[in-house]
Design a protein around this motif. Structure first.
Motif, PDB file in Angstrom:
ATOM      1  N   ARG A  40     -25.385  28.267 105.093  1.00  0.00           N
ATOM      2  CA  ARG A  40     -26.762  28.773 105.111  1.00  0.00           C
ATOM      3  C   ARG A  40     -27.582  28.363 103.888  1.00  0.00           C
ATOM      4  N   ALA A  41     -27.291  27.178 103.367  1.00  0.00           N
ATOM      5  CA  ALA A  41     -28.049  26.645 102.230  1.00  0.00           C
ATOM      6  C   ALA A  41     -28.120  25.131 102.345  1.00  0.00           C
ATOM      7  N   GLN A  42     -29.176  24.575 101.809  1.00  0.00           N
ATOM      8  CA  GLN A  42     -29.308  23.134 101.784  1.00  0.00           C
ATOM      9  C   GLN A  42     -28.399  22.566 100.698  1.00  0.00           C
ATOM     10  N   ILE A  43     -27.678  21.509 101.001  1.00  0.00           N
ATOM     11  CA  ILE A  43     -26.760  20.915 100.032  1.00  0.00           C
ATOM     12  C   ILE A  43     -27.561  20.123  99.010  1.00  0.00           C
ATOM     13  N   SER A  44     -27.256  20.349  97.734  1.00  0.00           N
ATOM     14  CA  SER A  44     -27.908  19.639  96.636  1.00  0.00           C
ATOM     15  C   SER A  44     -26.859  18.877  95.845  1.00  0.00           C
ATOM     16  N   PRO A  45     -27.263  17.767  95.217  1.00  0.00           N
ATOM     17  CA  PRO A  45     -26.312  17.068  94.354  1.00  0.00           C
ATOM     18  C   PRO A  45     -25.894  17.974  93.197  1.00  0.00           C
ATOM     19  N   THR A  46     -24.705  17.739  92.646  1.00  0.00           N
ATOM     20  CA  THR A  46     -24.219  18.616  91.582  1.00  0.00           C
ATOM     21  C   THR A  46     -23.988  17.862  90.273  1.00  0.00           C
ATOM     22  N   CYS A  47     -24.197  18.591  89.202  1.00  0.00           N
ATOM     23  CA  CYS A  47     -23.961  18.120  87.835  1.00  0.00           C
ATOM     24  C   CYS A  47     -23.958  19.380  86.984  1.00  0.00           C
ATOM     25  N   THR A  48     -22.789  19.842  86.550  1.00  0.00           N
ATOM     26  CA  THR A  48     -22.683  21.136  85.902  1.00  0.00           C
ATOM     27  C   THR A  48     -22.278  21.011  84.438  1.00  0.00           C
ATOM     28  N   ILE A  49     -23.088  21.589  83.559  1.00  0.00           N
ATOM     29  CA  ILE A  49     -22.780  21.656  82.129  1.00  0.00           C
ATOM     30  C   ILE A  49     -21.826  22.826  81.901  1.00  0.00           C
ATOM     31  N   VAL A  50     -20.804  22.612  81.090  1.00  0.00           N
ATOM     32  CA  VAL A  50     -19.875  23.663  80.701  1.00  0.00           C
ATOM     33  C   VAL A  50     -20.292  24.164  79.321  1.00  0.00           C
ATOM     34  N   ASN A  51     -20.415  25.481  79.173  1.00  0.00           N
ATOM     35  CA  ASN A  51     -20.717  26.092  77.877  1.00  0.00           C
ATOM     36  C   ASN A  51     -22.026  25.578  77.272  1.00  0.00           C
ATOM     37  N   GLY A  52     -23.082  25.602  78.051  1.00  0.00           N
ATOM     38  CA  GLY A  52     -24.384  25.153  77.561  1.00  0.00           C
ATOM     39  C   GLY A  52     -25.077  26.139  76.647  1.00  0.00           C
ATOM     40  N   THR A  53     -24.517  27.354  76.526  1.00  0.00           N
ATOM     41  CA  THR A  53     -25.129  28.357  75.639  1.00  0.00           C
ATOM     42  C   THR A  53     -24.394  28.483  74.309  1.00  0.00           C
ATOM     43  N   PHE A  54     -23.236  27.839  74.192  1.00  0.00           N
ATOM     44  CA  PHE A  54     -22.460  27.852  72.940  1.00  0.00           C
ATOM     45  C   PHE A  54     -22.231  29.283  72.453  1.00  0.00           C
ATOM     46  N   ALA A  55     -22.004  30.200  73.397  1.00  0.00           N
ATOM     47  CA  ALA A  55     -21.908  31.629  73.084  1.00  0.00           C
ATOM     48  C   ALA A  55     -20.902  31.946  71.979  1.00  0.00           C
ATOM     49  N   SER A  56     -19.708  31.377  72.067  1.00  0.00           N
ATOM     50  CA  SER A  56     -18.709  31.731  71.056  1.00  0.00           C
ATOM     51  C   SER A  56     -17.871  30.556  70.581  1.00  0.00           C
ATOM     52  N   ASN A  57     -18.077  29.377  71.184  1.00  0.00           N
ATOM     53  CA  ASN A  57     -17.263  28.234  70.783  1.00  0.00           C
ATOM     54  C   ASN A  57     -17.937  26.929  71.196  1.00  0.00           C
ATOM     55  N   PHE A  58     -17.242  25.827  70.986  1.00  0.00           N
ATOM     56  CA  PHE A  58     -17.747  24.486  71.276  1.00  0.00           C
ATOM     57  C   PHE A  58     -17.009  23.886  72.477  1.00  0.00           C
ATOM     58  N   ASP A  59     -16.281  24.747  73.230  1.00  0.00           N
ATOM     59  CA  ASP A  59     -15.501  24.285  74.376  1.00  0.00           C
ATOM     60  C   ASP A  59     -16.371  23.489  75.345  1.00  0.00           C
ATOM     61  N   GLY A  60     -15.812  22.396  75.876  1.00  0.00           N
ATOM     62  CA  GLY A  60     -16.524  21.554  76.821  1.00  0.00           C
ATOM     63  C   GLY A  60     -17.300  20.432  76.158  1.00  0.00           C
ATOM     64  N   TRP A  61     -17.497  20.534  74.859  1.00  0.00           N
ATOM     65  CA  TRP A  61     -18.260  19.535  74.103  1.00  0.00           C
ATOM     66  C   TRP A  61     -17.316  18.777  73.171  1.00  0.00           C
ATOM     67  N   THR A  62     -17.683  17.548  72.827  1.00  0.00           N
ATOM     68  CA  THR A  62     -16.893  16.717  71.924  1.00  0.00           C
ATOM     69  C   THR A  62     -17.747  16.338  70.729  1.00  0.00           C
TER      70      THR A  62
END
Length: 176
Positions: A40-62
């Motif tokens: 029940r939703a239109q399919i959209s291309p995906t591209c997901t950032i991990v930990n884009g808020t940097f809440a408590s660590n640098f996980d997902g970033w190099t």
């Protein structure tokens, strides 16, 4: 109702497509267009950032900084700290072909954003774009040759802060 068709004033034919017991779709055939729907939703291309808020660590970033400069999490943001080299933080993300909008908040000027198909950061998707202190929405496109892993990199020639990084599909998936 799920979504408007690509051409609201023209007839579209909806065809169910059941790939398996757990994968069912609806295909919307229009005048030289094809749209895809699932759950029940239109399919959209995906591209997901991990930990884009940097809440408590640098996980997902190099940290791709030239030593002794660094990129790290500090006070809920990415802090690019200049030593005698250029600081840079990068994330590899899987991206489908499509149009996207990257949103980011920079607390300082002279943050450089590049998006590439490899980590040598040649900017073949988005060349070096300088961001001032503000909230930004940067549009970019992934072609069929570029889909797969892409590399989003922030760097600066001065100590800088980057926060709230996200990527969203600009348009639903459609074949024309």
């Amino acid at each position: 109702y799920v979504a408007n068709t690509s051409e609201n004033n023209k007839f579209h034919r909806l065809i169910p497509f059941e790939f398996s017991d757990t994968q069912a779709y609806v295909l919307s055939f229009g005048d030289a267009t094809l749209q895809f729907f699932k759950d029940r939703a239109q399919i959209s291309p995906t591209c997901t950032i991990v930990n884009g808020t940097f809440a408590s660590n640098f996980d997902g970033w190099t940290d791709r900084s030239v030593s002794p400069s660094t990129a790290a999490q500090s006070s809920g943001a990415m802090l690019l700290t200049v030593g005698s080299g250029i600081p840079a933080g990068e994330q590899a993300v899987a991206a489908d072909m499509g149009d996207y909008t990257l949103s980011v908040t920079t607390a300082t000027s002279d943050v450089i954003l590049t998006i590439s198909t490899d980590s040598d950061n040649d900017g073949d998707i988005l060349s070096a774009t300088t961001l001032d202190a503000d909230t930004h929405a940067v549009n970019f496109s992934i072609t069929s040759e570029q889909e797969g892993n892409i590399y989003i990199r922030f760097s600066s020639s001065a100590t800088a802060t980057v926060d709230t990084v996200s990527v969203a599909a600009a348009n639903p998936l459609m074949v024309t």
